[in-house]
Design an enzyme around this catalytic site. Structure first.
Site: not given
Length: 320
Positions: A104, A244, A274
């Site tokens: 990520c 993020h 996500n």
């Protein structure tokens, strides 16, 4: 940016596993996510579409691109890299490419790497793309992880400038203590694929939610505050936090640590979930029209590994 048309809503998931919209929204802040259903297309396709849109939007000739850095945790193949495939599909015949694998945090790792090539003067135009077909590694029988992830891609173009804009500073960190908490258990050289690993669902995302949440909240908030402090930036100086999009509670904790008003935080997790390395550039694309030249942005991420970091980015242009 590019996201698939097909939506997987919380109500859809409630018919697949024991979950519901209220639980997912309260724990993650996600309403729906996009899914690339075409089995013949993967992360390279998503990345190529995003780059095609970028080239058209900026009026850039594909032959002008010197380098493409692809951030992905869901590559089309174990090898070769996904970046060269993206170049081929997007018609970038003069560019070379490679992948960055930092989960990520992949986009900010790739962005800082790209800025080094630009500053060195060896490349004039570099594209950074986050491209993720996360649905390919999600176990849709696991109620704890399947609501989190979605598919998508987004790309940015970096060019040289003598003005005081661009990547101003960055902090990148990693700690392998996170391996046991968040990983794909099998498929690598340590535990190659076998009948046993497939039967045990070891080729999907494995996550221990509480330890990951604990580390993410502290590390992402700490590094965001640190980059502001060492550059003398106050909350009033920051136009936006670009976090993020992993979990709404993690994002809120980071913003509070930075003493930012919620209106200064880019959030689209409710629409896309996500998308790993694609979340930050997806936000930048959706907020682009609100950004002005010279705006101070703090990009922040936390991912498997563990990897985490922050970037102070001074926006380079007024959106048309």
């Amino acid at each position: 940016m590019y996201v698939p048309e097909d939506r997987l809503t919380n109500d859809d998931l409630s018919k697949m596993v024991d979950t519901n919209d209220e639980w997912i929204m309260s724990h993650m802040g996600i309403k729906e996510r996009r899914i690339l259903k075409d089995k013949d297309k993967a992360s390279a396709f998503l990345g190529a579409q995003a780059i095609k849109n970028l080239l058209e939007k900026t009026g850039t000739n594909p032959d002008e691109i010197d380098l493409v850095i692809c951030a992905t945790v869901a590559p089309d193949y174990f090898f070769p890299a996904t970046g060269p495939q993206i170049c081929e599909q997007a018609g970038l015949t003069n560019a070379y490419a490679f992948d960055v694998h930092a989960a990520c945090s992949g986009f900010i790792y790739a962005l800082t790497t790209a800025s080094k090539f630009i500053k060195a003067g060896t490349e004039k135009k570099v594209i950074v793309v986050g491209a993720e077909k996360m649905s390919s590694i999600v176990d849709y029988t696991d109620r704890t992880t399947c609501p989190i992830f979605g598919d998508g891609a987004a790309a940015v173009l970096l060019e040289a400038t003598e003005e005081n804009v661009g990547v101003m500073d960055y902090i990148l960190r990693s700690d392998a203590v996170g391996v046991k908490h968040l990983r794909m258990k099998a498929g690598g050289s340590l535990r190659p694929a076998s009948v046993e690993t497939v039967q045990n669902h070891e080729h999907f995302i494995y996550q221990e939610g509480q330890p990951v949440f604990k580390y993410a909240v502290t590390r992402m908030a700490d590094v965001s505050a640190e980059i502001m402090e060492r550059n003398g930036l106050k909350a009033d100086d920051v136009a936006y936090l670009v976090p993020h999009q992993a979990n709404l509670r993690i994002i809120d904790a980071t913003a509070r640590r930075m003493e930012l008003d919620p209106s200064k935080v880019m959030i689209n997790i409710q629409k896309y979930g996500n998308t790993t390395a694609a979340t930050i550039p997806l936000c930048l694309c959706e907020w682009e029209k609100q950004l002005k030249k010279g705006d101070n942005l703090i990009l922040a991420a936390f991912g498997a590994g563990f990897t985490w970091g922050s970037v102070w980015l001074k926006w380079g242009y007024d959106s048309k």
